[in-house]
Design an enzyme around this catalytic site. Structure first.
Site, short mmCIF file in Angstrom:
data_model
loop_
_atom_site.label_atom_id
_atom_site.label_comp_id
_atom_site.label_asym_id
_atom_site.label_seq_id
_atom_site.Cartn_x
_atom_site.Cartn_y
_atom_site.Cartn_z
N ARG A 96 0.89 -1.18 0.00
CA ARG A 96 0.00 0.00 0.00
C ARG A 96 0.91 1.21 0.00
NH1 ARG A 96 -5.35 1.15 3.59
NH2 ARG A 96 -6.13 -0.18 1.93
N HIS A 123 -7.29 0.80 -6.45
CA HIS A 123 -7.50 -0.11 -5.31
C HIS A 123 -8.19 -1.37 -5.86
CE1 HIS A 123 -7.76 -1.44 -1.30
NE2 HIS A 123 -8.64 -0.62 -0.79
N GLN A 126 -10.26 -3.88 -3.66
CA GLN A 126 -11.55 -3.34 -3.25
C GLN A 126 -12.58 -3.52 -4.38
OE1 GLN A 126 -12.36 -1.88 -0.16
NE2 GLN A 126 -14.38 -2.24 -1.02
N ASP A 215 -17.48 7.13 -1.29
CA ASP A 215 -16.26 6.95 -0.50
C ASP A 215 -15.99 8.29 0.19
OD1 ASP A 215 -13.82 6.04 0.53
OD2 ASP A 215 -12.74 6.17 -1.38
N CYS A 255 -16.57 1.45 0.58
CA CYS A 255 -15.40 0.60 0.85
C CYS A 255 -15.00 0.62 2.32
CB CYS A 255 -14.23 1.05 -0.02
SG CYS A 255 -13.69 2.74 0.33
N ARG A 283 -13.72 -8.75 1.01
CA ARG A 283 -12.30 -8.42 0.82
C ARG A 283 -11.42 -9.65 1.07
NH1 ARG A 283 -10.24 -3.34 0.95
NH2 ARG A 283 -8.39 -4.58 0.48
#
Ligand code: CP
Ligand code: NVA
Length: 298
Positions: A96, A123, A126, A215, A255, A283
């Site tokens: 990340r 991402h 996700q 988000d 998310c 996930r």
């Protein structure tokens, strides 16, 4: 050659469909027996760290988590040296990062499969969890009316890529200056059979939609812009009056982490249309699917 997953657009439509199927299988065996997965985090995480670690364990392997500041990309040692070293210890390198270019440099070394656990650009894990959740709720992605309300950020881009690849119709609503540039919309449209529409009023994206996504208005790394963004996005909150324009069977997706009273009202995220907890659980399935895929393809 190692197979990397830096963005959803790295996948063909067939590969993404195969990953969606793979993510719904109860077991993918133990291809990581006796092997490790490096997990480097330059930013905080709850879901991504927990689900990836558990996916590695379920695949028979051992995860090794390290904070980015301990590794010191390009300060303690170059990204390329880190990558070559990790290739001697691990089956997969996951990270990340703030700057997506760091992942590209890792992948360019081509010594070990590299998987993106979130960058400023994308991402993908996700997005895989999102489409798996939507398929479970709505049956199929083909022709599904999906709305994105808010910042066109890493999560939005990966979701849009996945929707176009799987034939869904996505409408993106953002204030002027926070939506996708025209060349980005063209890039998305060329990925697959789904359609992309860009609007500047939330209601124009949500009208008739079956899946409404949002988000945070301020992503990790953008904290200095928080005040300006709060003003710019004030009309982009997903609340019950906005959801009233969606299909009566519409679901709400996020998310997480979510900021109640900002991008979403508590009534919506904690209400009966919300699928956010199921989405977070997917996930783990997504991480298992992607890790087993890159191992198999490498
Ligand atoms: N959705 C997501 O990636 O959450 P974390 O930042 O907690 O990993
Ligand atoms: N867009 C958010 C997602 C967090 C999971 C961020 O990058 O901070």
């Amino acid at each position: 050659m190692p197979r990397h997953l830096l963005t959803v657009a790295d996948l063909s439509a067939g590969e993404l469909a195969e990953l969606v199927d793979r993510a719904t299988r109860p077991s993918l065996g133990t291809p990581l027996t006796g092997r490790g997965v490096a997990m480097i985090f330059e930013k905080p995480s709850n879901r991504t760290r927990q689900s990836t670690e558990m996916a590695v364990v379920q695949l028979g392997g051992h995860p090794v988590y390290t904070r980015g500041e301990e590794i010191g990309f390009d300060s303690r040692e170059p990204v390329e040296d880190v990558t070559r070293v990790m290739a001697g210890y691990h089956a997969v390198l996951t990270a990340r990062v703030f700057d997506h270019a760091v992942l590209r440099r890792m992948a360019a070394v081509d010594a070990i499969p590299v998987v993106n656990l979130l960058s400023d650009w994308s991402h993908p894990l996700q997005a895989l969890a999102d489409v798996v959740t939507m398929r479970q709720v709505h049956g199929s992605l083909a022709g599904l009316a999906v709305a994105w309300v808010g910042d066109y950020n890493n999560v939005a881009r990966s979701l849009a890529e996945a929707c176009v690849l799987l034939g869904a119709d996505i409408a993106l609503a953002a204030p002027t200056g926070y939506g996708p540039a025209e060349h980005e919309v063209e890039r998305l449209r060329l990925l697959g059979s789904g359609t992309v529409r860009v609007v500047t009023r939330a209601v124009d994206a949500v009208r008739g939609a079956l899946a409404v996504h949002t988000d945070t208005w301020t992503s990790m790394g953008q904290e200095a812009e928080k005040g300006t963004r709060a003003q710019a996005f004030e009309a982009f909150r997903v609340d019950e009056p906005l959801m009233a324009h969606a299909d009566p069977a519409a679901g709400f997706y996020h998310c997480l982490p979510a900021y109640r009273g900002q991008e979403v009202s508590a009534a919506v995220i904690d209400g009966p249309r919300s699928h956010v907890i199921a989405q977070s659980h997917r996930r783990l399935d997504a991480a298992r699917a992607v890790l087993s895929f890159v191992i198999e393809e490498s």
